[in-house]
Write a protein that holds these residues in place. Structure first.
Motif, PDB file in Angstrom:
ATOM      1  N   PHE A  95     -77.049  58.618  33.437  1.00 10.01           N
ATOM      2  CA  PHE A  95     -75.689  58.174  33.153  1.00 10.01           C
ATOM      3  C   PHE A  95     -74.828  58.322  34.405  1.00 10.01           C
ATOM      4  O   PHE A  95     -74.906  59.336  35.107  1.00 10.01           O
ATOM      5  CB  PHE A  95     -75.066  58.993  32.023  1.00 10.01           C
ATOM      6  N   PHE A  96     -74.001  57.316  34.657  1.00  9.67           N
ATOM      7  CA  PHE A  96     -73.063  57.357  35.779  1.00  9.67           C
ATOM      8  C   PHE A  96     -71.668  57.274  35.175  1.00  9.67           C
ATOM      9  O   PHE A  96     -71.237  56.216  34.726  1.00  9.67           O
ATOM     10  CB  PHE A  96     -73.312  56.185  36.730  1.00  9.67           C
ATOM     11  N   LEU A  97     -70.960  58.402  35.133  1.00  9.71           N
ATOM     12  CA  LEU A  97     -69.630  58.472  34.537  1.00  9.71           C
ATOM     13  C   LEU A  97     -68.572  58.304  35.625  1.00  9.71           C
ATOM     14  O   LEU A  97     -68.401  59.168  36.480  1.00  9.71           O
ATOM     15  CB  LEU A  97     -69.449  59.811  33.825  1.00  9.71           C
ATOM     16  N   ASP A  98     -67.864  57.193  35.580  1.00  8.30           N
ATOM     17  CA  ASP A  98     -66.869  56.852  36.588  1.00  8.30           C
ATOM     18  C   ASP A  98     -65.483  57.253  36.093  1.00  8.30           C
ATOM     19  O   ASP A  98     -64.892  56.596  35.240  1.00  8.30           O
ATOM     20  CB  ASP A  98     -66.922  55.339  36.859  1.00  8.30           C
ATOM     21  N   LEU A 141     -64.052  56.948  26.748  1.00  7.41           N
ATOM     22  CA  LEU A 141     -65.284  56.383  27.286  1.00  7.41           C
ATOM     23  C   LEU A 141     -65.382  54.908  26.932  1.00  7.41           C
ATOM     24  O   LEU A 141     -65.099  54.511  25.794  1.00  7.41           O
ATOM     25  CB  LEU A 141     -66.504  57.113  26.717  1.00  7.41           C
ATOM     26  N   GLY A 142     -65.805  54.100  27.913  1.00  9.66           N
ATOM     27  CA  GLY A 142     -65.928  52.678  27.674  1.00  9.66           C
ATOM     28  C   GLY A 142     -67.181  52.077  28.269  1.00  9.66           C
ATOM     29  O   GLY A 142     -67.745  52.599  29.232  1.00  9.66           O
ATOM     30  N   GLY A 143     -67.627  50.968  27.683  1.00  6.01           N
ATOM     31  CA  GLY A 143     -68.788  50.249  28.176  1.00  6.01           C
ATOM     32  C   GLY A 143     -69.941  50.291  27.191  1.00  6.01           C
ATOM     33  O   GLY A 143     -69.926  51.058  26.213  1.00  6.01           O
ATOM     34  N   PRO A 144     -70.975  49.485  27.422  1.00  8.16           N
ATOM     35  CA  PRO A 144     -72.121  49.391  26.501  1.00  8.16           C
ATOM     36  C   PRO A 144     -72.851  50.705  26.296  1.00  8.16           C
ATOM     37  O   PRO A 144     -73.490  50.902  25.252  1.00  8.16           O
ATOM     38  CB  PRO A 144     -73.026  48.359  27.182  1.00  8.16           C
ATOM     39  N   HIS A 145     -72.799  51.619  27.273  1.00  9.34           N
ATOM     40  CA  HIS A 145     -73.526  52.894  27.168  1.00  9.34           C
ATOM     41  C   HIS A 145     -72.614  54.053  26.780  1.00  9.34           C
ATOM     42  O   HIS A 145     -73.056  55.202  26.748  1.00  9.34           O
ATOM     43  CB  HIS A 145     -74.198  53.212  28.504  1.00  9.34           C
ATOM     44  N   ALA A 146     -71.348  53.760  26.494  1.00  8.87           N
ATOM     45  CA  ALA A 146     -70.374  54.820  26.250  1.00  8.87           C
ATOM     46  C   ALA A 146     -70.686  55.647  25.009  1.00  8.87           C
ATOM     47  O   ALA A 146     -70.593  56.880  25.022  1.00  8.87           O
ATOM     48  CB  ALA A 146     -68.975  54.219  26.147  1.00  8.87           C
ATOM     49  N   LEU A 149     -73.251  58.328  25.430  1.00 10.25           N
ATOM     50  CA  LEU A 149     -72.898  59.464  26.283  1.00 10.25           C
ATOM     51  C   LEU A 149     -71.905  60.406  25.612  1.00 10.25           C
ATOM     52  O   LEU A 149     -71.738  61.542  26.057  1.00 10.25           O
ATOM     53  CB  LEU A 149     -72.313  58.963  27.615  1.00 10.25           C
ATOM     54  N   GLU A 150     -71.277  59.976  24.546  1.00 13.78           N
ATOM     55  CA  GLU A 150     -70.228  60.780  23.917  1.00 13.78           C
ATOM     56  C   GLU A 150     -70.711  62.174  23.515  1.00 13.78           C
ATOM     57  O   GLU A 150     -70.132  63.190  23.928  1.00 13.78           O
ATOM     58  CB  GLU A 150     -69.672  60.046  22.694  1.00 13.78           C
ATOM     59  N   ALA A 151     -71.757  62.255  22.722  1.00 11.67           N
ATOM     60  CA  ALA A 151     -72.243  63.556  22.246  1.00 11.67           C
ATOM     61  C   ALA A 151     -72.752  64.449  23.376  1.00 11.67           C
ATOM     62  O   ALA A 151     -72.438  65.647  23.408  1.00 11.67           O
ATOM     63  CB  ALA A 151     -73.326  63.360  21.186  1.00 11.67           C
ATOM     64  N   PRO A 152     -73.550  63.928  24.332  1.00  7.40           N
ATOM     65  CA  PRO A 152     -73.984  64.777  25.442  1.00  7.40           C
ATOM     66  C   PRO A 152     -72.819  65.359  26.246  1.00  7.40           C
ATOM     67  O   PRO A 152     -72.870  66.522  26.657  1.00  7.40           O
ATOM     68  CB  PRO A 152     -74.828  63.830  26.301  1.00  7.40           C
ATOM     69  N   LEU A 153     -71.769  64.561  26.450  1.00  7.69           N
ATOM     70  CA  LEU A 153     -70.605  65.081  27.180  1.00  7.69           C
ATOM     71  C   LEU A 153     -69.895  66.166  26.381  1.00  7.69           C
ATOM     72  O   LEU A 153     -69.480  67.192  26.936  1.00  7.69           O
ATOM     73  CB  LEU A 153     -69.625  63.949  27.498  1.00  7.69           C
ATOM     74  N   GLN A 154     -69.760  65.951  25.101  1.00  5.39           N
ATOM     75  CA  GLN A 154     -69.120  66.969  24.262  1.00  5.39           C
ATOM     76  C   GLN A 154     -69.913  68.263  24.279  1.00  5.39           C
ATOM     77  O   GLN A 154     -69.341  69.359  24.267  1.00  5.39           O
ATOM     78  CB  GLN A 154     -68.956  66.439  22.838  1.00  5.39           C
ATOM     79  N   ALA A 159     -63.922  66.855  26.541  1.00  2.21           N
ATOM     80  CA  ALA A 159     -63.193  66.337  25.371  1.00  2.21           C
ATOM     81  C   ALA A 159     -63.257  64.817  25.426  1.00  2.21           C
ATOM     82  O   ALA A 159     -62.250  64.129  25.576  1.00  2.21           O
ATOM     83  CB  ALA A 159     -61.755  66.825  25.370  1.00  2.21           C
ATOM     84  N   ALA A 160     -64.464  64.296  25.330  1.00  2.00           N
ATOM     85  CA  ALA A 160     -64.705  62.859  25.493  1.00  2.00           C
ATOM     86  C   ALA A 160     -64.855  62.194  24.126  1.00  2.00           C
ATOM     87  O   ALA A 160     -65.420  62.777  23.206  1.00  2.00           O
ATOM     88  CB  ALA A 160     -65.973  62.632  26.306  1.00  2.00           C
ATOM     89  N   ARG A 161     -64.339  60.976  24.021  1.00  2.08           N
ATOM     90  CA  ARG A 161     -64.538  60.213  22.789  1.00  2.08           C
ATOM     91  C   ARG A 161     -64.727  58.740  23.116  1.00  2.08           C
ATOM     92  O   ARG A 161     -64.114  58.212  24.048  1.00  2.08           O
ATOM     93  CB  ARG A 161     -63.386  60.408  21.805  1.00  2.08           C
ATOM     94  N   PHE A 162     -65.583  58.116  22.361  1.00  2.00           N
ATOM     95  CA  PHE A 162     -65.855  56.697  22.540  1.00  2.00           C
ATOM     96  C   PHE A 162     -64.580  55.887  22.277  1.00  2.00           C
ATOM     97  O   PHE A 162     -63.860  56.132  21.316  1.00  2.00           O
ATOM     98  CB  PHE A 162     -66.952  56.258  21.565  1.00  2.00           C
ATOM     99  N   HIS A 163     -64.326  54.905  23.162  1.00  2.00           N
ATOM    100  CA  HIS A 163     -63.114  54.094  23.037  1.00  2.00           C
ATOM    101  C   HIS A 163     -63.427  52.636  22.747  1.00  2.00           C
ATOM    102  O   HIS A 163     -62.893  52.060  21.808  1.00  2.00           O
ATOM    103  CB  HIS A 163     -62.283  54.205  24.323  1.00  2.00           C
ATOM    104  N   ASP A 164     -64.320  52.040  23.568  1.00  2.00           N
ATOM    105  CA  ASP A 164     -64.634  50.631  23.374  1.00  2.00           C
ATOM    106  C   ASP A 164     -65.907  50.293  24.128  1.00  2.00           C
ATOM    107  O   ASP A 164     -66.143  50.815  25.223  1.00  2.00           O
ATOM    108  CB  ASP A 164     -63.490  49.745  23.886  1.00  2.00           C
ATOM    109  N   GLU A 165     -66.734  49.432  23.539  1.00  2.00           N
ATOM    110  CA  GLU A 165     -67.980  49.062  24.201  1.00  2.00           C
ATOM    111  C   GLU A 165     -67.776  48.011  25.279  1.00  2.00           C
ATOM    112  O   GLU A 165     -68.671  47.752  26.076  1.00  2.00           O
ATOM    113  CB  GLU A 165     -68.991  48.554  23.178  1.00  2.00           C
ATOM    114  N   ARG A 166     -66.597  47.429  25.331  1.00  2.00           N
ATOM    115  CA  ARG A 166     -66.302  46.437  26.359  1.00  2.00           C
ATOM    116  C   ARG A 166     -65.844  47.132  27.632  1.00  2.00           C
ATOM    117  O   ARG A 166     -64.917  47.939  27.609  1.00  2.00           O
ATOM    118  CB  ARG A 166     -65.210  45.474  25.880  1.00  2.00           C
TER     119      ARG A 166
END
Length: 306
Positions: A95-98, A141-146, A149-154, A159-166
């Motif tokens: 995963f590459f988190l920008d 978090l955004g993008g197709p892989h977001a 990655l949500e649970a691993p980051l948590q 304090a990460a949460r999925f926002h949009d796959e776009r």
């Protein structure tokens, strides 16, 4: 996820390194300042890394080799360069988190490079200042892989949460917010420095408090001055990306461009010593914004411009 690479070892990188290491995570790091021995920022970074058990890479590709998660936290203008510098070392599926404050268009370019190398790009929109919250700063978090990655980051403490796959939606959310937040910083600095010149600052603050009674404008002004003086360079780069975001939406980015100029000007004056020496007591640390406003006025007057 027990091996994380940090690209960018400034304020955000150091905070993440401390919290990840406290959780027992292996951390490697890379920053352009680390490349030059004797460079003050680089020396401070190396000392911090050594104190916290962070291993500096020989370069960006070396730092990310073998990492399941790469976190990019560089200045906005280096967003794409940082992603490209990592490509040779990225392992398949990593995963590459920008986290960089870049426009949706810039994020899409970075994503194309990272995904093309076999890794998984995720944009992260940091929604407020990092230092008070540290690793638990609100993160979209955004993008197709977001979502993946949500649970691993948590689990790592984010304090990460999925926002949009776009791709670009999370960044657009942050960038549009920054028009107000960074723009307000620039507005307050300009307004109160000018008010100080005319001796009307108390009347201005009283009027602001009457209009916006929920804000402690004295404390907020001091905080704004401190943040802009200390981080004006980074903030000006972010505002240029904000301007690009606004332009990508088809609007003239007049406000964002003006805020970028004010932030950059404060950075220039800070580098010239107008607010004291960086790293020394007293630098941008006055509890009263008036001290910094007076320094700003004096510096601008001596240079014949404001």
């Amino acid at each position: 996820m027990q091996r994380v690479a940090l690209i960018g070892y400034g304020e955000v990188g150091k905070i993440l390194a401390e919290d990840l290491r406290a959780a027992g995570v292996q951390v490697r790091a890379w920053d352009l300042a680390l490349a030059t021995v004797g460079e003050p920022h680089g020396d401070a970074m190396r000392a911090h890394a050594d104190a916290h058990g962070v291993v500096p890479g020989r370069d960006a590709a070396d730092a990310v080799a073998g990492a399941g998660l790469v976190v990019s936290a560089v200045t906005a203008s280096r967003t794409l360069d940082a992603a490209r510098a990592c490509l040779a070392g990225l392992q398949a599926g990593a995963f590459f988190l920008d986290l960089n404050s870049a426009s949706p268009g810039t994020k899409r370019e970075a994503a194309a490079a990272v995904d093309g190398a076999g890794a998984r790009y995720v944009e992260g929109a940091v929604m407020t200042s990092v230092p008070p919250h540290r690793i638990k700063v609100p993160l979209l978090l955004g993008g197709p892989h977001a979502r993946a990655l949500e649970a691993p980051l948590q689990a790592l403490g984010f304090a990460a949460r999925f926002h949009d796959e776009r791709l670009g939606v999370a960044s657009a959310t942050k960038m549009c917010r920054s028009v107000v937040i960074k723009g307000l910083e620039a507005l307050v600095v300009e307004s109160l420095a000018a008010a100080r010149e005319y001796g009307v600052e108390d009347a201005v603050l009283a009027s602001l408090e009457e209009t916006f009674p929920g804000i402690d404008w004295q404390a907020q002004a001091s905080y704004f001055f401190q943040r802009v003086i200390e981080h004006g360079r980074r903030r000006s780069e972010e505002m240029r990306e904000v301007a690009r975001t606004v332009a990508e939406a088809g609007l003239e980015p007049w406000t964002a461009e003006a805020a970028a100029r004010r932030q950059a000007r404060m950075a220039e004056l800070a580098d010239a010593g107008a607010f004291g020496e960086r790293g020394q007591p007293g630098f941008a640390r006055s509890p009263d914004w008036r001290t910094e406003a007076d320094r700003l006025r004096a510096a601008c007057t001596s240079r014949g411009t404001r």
